[in-house]
Design an enzyme around this catalytic site. Sequence first.
Site, PDB file in Angstrom:
ATOM      1  N   ASP A   8       0.877  -1.165   0.000  1.00 51.67           N
ATOM      2  CA  ASP A   8       0.000   0.000   0.000  1.00 51.67           C
ATOM      3  C   ASP A   8       0.914   1.215   0.000  1.00 51.67           C
ATOM      4  O   ASP A   8       1.526   1.539   1.018  1.00 51.67           O
ATOM      5  CB  ASP A   8      -0.871  -0.043   1.270  1.00 51.67           C
ATOM      6  CG  ASP A   8      -1.653   1.247   1.494  1.00 51.67           C
ATOM      7  OD1 ASP A   8      -1.647   2.115   0.609  1.00 51.67           O
ATOM      8  OD2 ASP A   8      -2.273   1.369   2.568  1.00 51.67           O
ATOM      9  N   LYS A  70       2.755  11.236  -3.478  1.00 50.79           N
ATOM     10  CA  LYS A  70       1.702  10.542  -4.232  1.00 50.79           C
ATOM     11  C   LYS A  70       0.769  11.531  -4.923  1.00 50.79           C
ATOM     12  O   LYS A  70       0.224  11.246  -5.980  1.00 50.79           O
ATOM     13  CB  LYS A  70       0.916   9.657  -3.273  1.00 50.79           C
ATOM     14  CG  LYS A  70      -0.095   8.765  -3.924  1.00 50.79           C
ATOM     15  CD  LYS A  70      -0.619   7.804  -2.893  1.00 50.79           C
ATOM     16  CE  LYS A  70      -1.714   6.928  -3.423  1.00 50.79           C
ATOM     17  NZ  LYS A  70      -2.158   5.989  -2.384  1.00 50.79           N
ATOM     18  N   ASP A 169     -12.794   5.291   1.464  1.00 52.97           N
ATOM     19  CA  ASP A 169     -11.369   5.265   1.776  1.00 52.97           C
ATOM     20  C   ASP A 169     -10.884   6.701   1.757  1.00 52.97           C
ATOM     21  O   ASP A 169     -10.734   7.291   0.683  1.00 52.97           O
ATOM     22  CB  ASP A 169     -10.647   4.403   0.730  1.00 52.97           C
ATOM     23  CG  ASP A 169      -9.163   4.283   1.008  1.00 52.97           C
ATOM     24  OD1 ASP A 169      -8.668   4.928   1.958  1.00 52.97           O
ATOM     25  OD2 ASP A 169      -8.486   3.539   0.267  1.00 52.97           O
TER      26      ASP A 169
END
Length: 497
Positions: A8, A70, A169
């Site tokens: 992850d 990210k 999420d």
Amino acid sequence: MPKIVGIDLGTTNSVVAVMEGQEPTVISLAEGSRLCPSVVGFSRSGETLVGQPARRQALAAPERTVSSIKRRMGTDYRVQMDGRVFTPQDISAMILCKLRADAEAYLGERVEKAVITVPAYFTDAQRQATKDAGAIAGLEVVRIINEPTAAVLAYGVERDTAQTVLLWDLGGGTFDVTILDIGEGVFEVRATCGDSLLGGDDWDARLMEWMAAQFEAMHTQNLRRDPLAMQRLKESAEKAKIELSNLLTTNVNLPFLSVGQNGPLHLDIDLSRAQMEHLCADLLEKLIAPTRQALADARLDPSDLDRVLLVGGATRMPAVQELVRRMFGKEPYRGLNPDEAVAVGAALQGAVLNREIEGLLLLDVTPLSLGIETHGGAVSRIIERNTPIPTQGKQVFTTSRDGQTTVNIRVFQGEHLQAADNHFLADFKLTDIPSDLGGIAQIEVTFDIDANGIVHVSALEQRTGQRRQVQIGLATGLTSEEIARQRGLIANETPLK
Ligand code: AMP
């Protein structure tokens, strides 16, 4: 058989897990913790720091520390450090190298393959960039899976009853909502939607700005151009936010934040949960529209859902859970470990691909429509969003002018009617078309979306039956030479700490 690890690669933290026997295990890192802060630091002595040490250095040297990379994946953003230039893929690769090294130390064997997760709402360019990061880190990315789907795999793998679940999420930088049917080992995504630029970081930024404004009101001093002070505000903003998940009030106490004419200046203020919720109300509201969209796409009402699952650290905020009750009239299910479920799901998928476990099937969808720019700048859709992947779409093109031997095709991903409002994906030049009158050539262009959600293109000149050359100019993908070069560079770095 060599293991396939599940990673992850998060905005804030990254986690690596692996199947051991029939049990997924989250691997403890060299520092003892299971979460690796997704932070890379460059020390003045030339060392590359990854994870905890980098996070620690962030306070002292924020300008030499990179976090939340990210959020930049798939863009042409560059990090410049000591005369060197790094892509977001390079920085992510450094994090992957550390996870890989720690997994190898734990397993006592080399790790060469990984399943890496990405937000469901990542575009092709962002997925491609993630795959490139893996390659730079020397990892074959055998599959990219969507984070919410991974989390639901972790949730549902031992459940027998068929059910429809919706998952939120909300991590540090991204928000995904996914609706799935689960039953008899089959995980079928019905719809997915989200916001790839919304996460806990935004709450921190809002609180930071509030603190800076409070400080300015008290001391008529603007901290916003002082990187060290801002880094301290950032750390305490996140700390305050996290504390307010459990407490109704917290105190922000930052001595010696700056210096004024009469000596040092401090910040010492209280912040209540209600105040924070008021300051960030619009951020919370941003969860609603993608959720409604996903429900509409799946043709479901909130009452059709058996469960609403929460993962991602930022779903620990009571306001998020309250919004679930408000929207769905249900208690959110919080039995999943919000920090680890995604990596566990990735490890499960790795074990499926490695044939270590059987009877588990994941059917995912493409989150964004794929289309081509037509005359006047509108988009003609070729693959609709929420189509199960892998999938294929075709369209036939022709020339508009006599003697035309080249056609330019621009591909976009997104839901807007005008091409310019979507994510530009690539442009293709179809060359060597036999010269003829305009409108005669018949060129069939095929778009494939693979199981990773990555787009591939080919073209066929139908009259001659010849495959035509397609020049693909991916928005930000790296060439294999670039990957190899970066891989060499990063591998030769002073040891990653
Ligand atoms: P993730 O990307 O899933 O690791 O989520 C990280 C985000 O969750 C960061 O913005 C954290 O500040 C936030 N977070 C972690 N724990 C909590 C908590 N207890 N309350 C609120 N936010 C949290």
